[in-house]
Design an enzyme around this catalytic site. Sequence first.
Site, PDB file in Angstrom:
ATOM      1  N   ASP A 176      -6.743   2.949   0.658  1.00 32.95           N
ATOM      2  CA  ASP A 176      -7.364   3.762  -0.381  1.00 32.95           C
ATOM      3  C   ASP A 176      -7.650   5.191   0.073  1.00 32.95           C
ATOM      4  OD1 ASP A 176      -7.355   1.803  -2.297  1.00 32.95           O
ATOM      5  OD2 ASP A 176      -9.444   1.228  -2.036  1.00 32.95           O
ATOM      6  N   PHE A 177      -8.235   5.320   1.242  1.00 34.35           N
ATOM      7  CA  PHE A 177      -8.751   6.632   1.620  1.00 34.35           C
ATOM      8  C   PHE A 177      -7.812   7.426   2.528  1.00 34.35           C
ATOM      9  CE2 PHE A 177     -12.413   4.295   0.148  1.00 34.35           C
ATOM     10  CZ  PHE A 177     -12.984   5.226  -0.712  1.00 34.35           C
TER      11      PHE A 177
END
Length: 377
Positions: free
Chosen positions: A153-154
């Site tokens: 995600d990041f």
Amino acid sequence: MFPLKGIKVVELAGLAPGPFAGLLLADYGASVLRIDRPSAVSADQLTRNKTSITLDLRDTSSRNILLRLLTAADVLIDPFRPGVLERLGLSPTEVLQKHNPRLIVARMTGFRRDGKYKDMAGHDINYIAVSGVLSMLGRAGEKPYAPGNILGDFAGGGAICFQGILLALISRSHTGRGQVVEANMVDGSAYLATFPRLAQKTPSWSGPRGENLLDSGCPYYDTYETKDSGKYFAVGALEPQFYAALLRGLKLDPKSLPKREDRANWPVLRDMFTRRFKEKTRAEWEAVFDGTDACATPVLEQAELEDAGYEQRPIVHLASTPAPPIQADQGGWTGGGLLPGDGGRETLRAWMGWEQDKDFAVRKDGVLLSPGGKLKI
């Protein structure tokens, strides 16, 4: 002046990677306006320095507000699965960029848009799984270990999308035209794993998961529990001189230890280090190793850092055009707490010169509409 001052970003509300890309842009001075959905309860904590308005993109009058905004925006962050914008009549190339050729449309997906999983739902664990990265993570003899949603995600998602937006802004400064930026977490996380993938042909990462130099297989590159249960120390003493400093701090005679270069000796060394670290508390080991080159540090916990007033900072410092400092009450630890509608009308006034009841109407549920139901673009 902040490095992204003057850049106008419209962020369609989403989960994790899209808001993180928007957060990075906002932290460096861009004006980021989040578009919330009607009646949505936002759990988004990545809201520092952003504002919000609520639009119903299924309503033509409300959707026209977005279209008009995008004629003045620099960037649109699209967090949806492939095809969602198109079904809303907001195709980046067929609609949006025809009205604003300078618009950069950053599209963030989990799977590749052209891969076998493109129409499937997924989460971070799925994206790093099919990228080959998850297979590298975890202890020897145990199942693969997913490290939260940090890698997909990041790191492989939002941060990579942020880089793509910056590249498109640089390109636009030469061409005068925007473009579509397509980021996905499979390629992003795979790219982050370039070193271990290439190192599989070298001794440092040629073994099975959890048996290599940098993946907890090596006893002098691992974590150890201290005397106070649940508190750990991290050791990364790879080079001989750092390893020597580690042994001095542990009060272990190198002449009495088996050779560290022989991997057959690693279990013995790990057992010795495990027992020795159990003899002192984490604070006591800090007193031993602070200021040394042993590459030995405490494993600090988030709550400890917050209680100690640890200063959250932007990811890089620019000497001439630094990012504004992250204020303690703006989300270093709290995330900012942006609610749907917060600050958005001020942003509309700054970007467009709009005023309520003249340039837009507000529905009972907070959704913005074109005055009289129409707003020409």
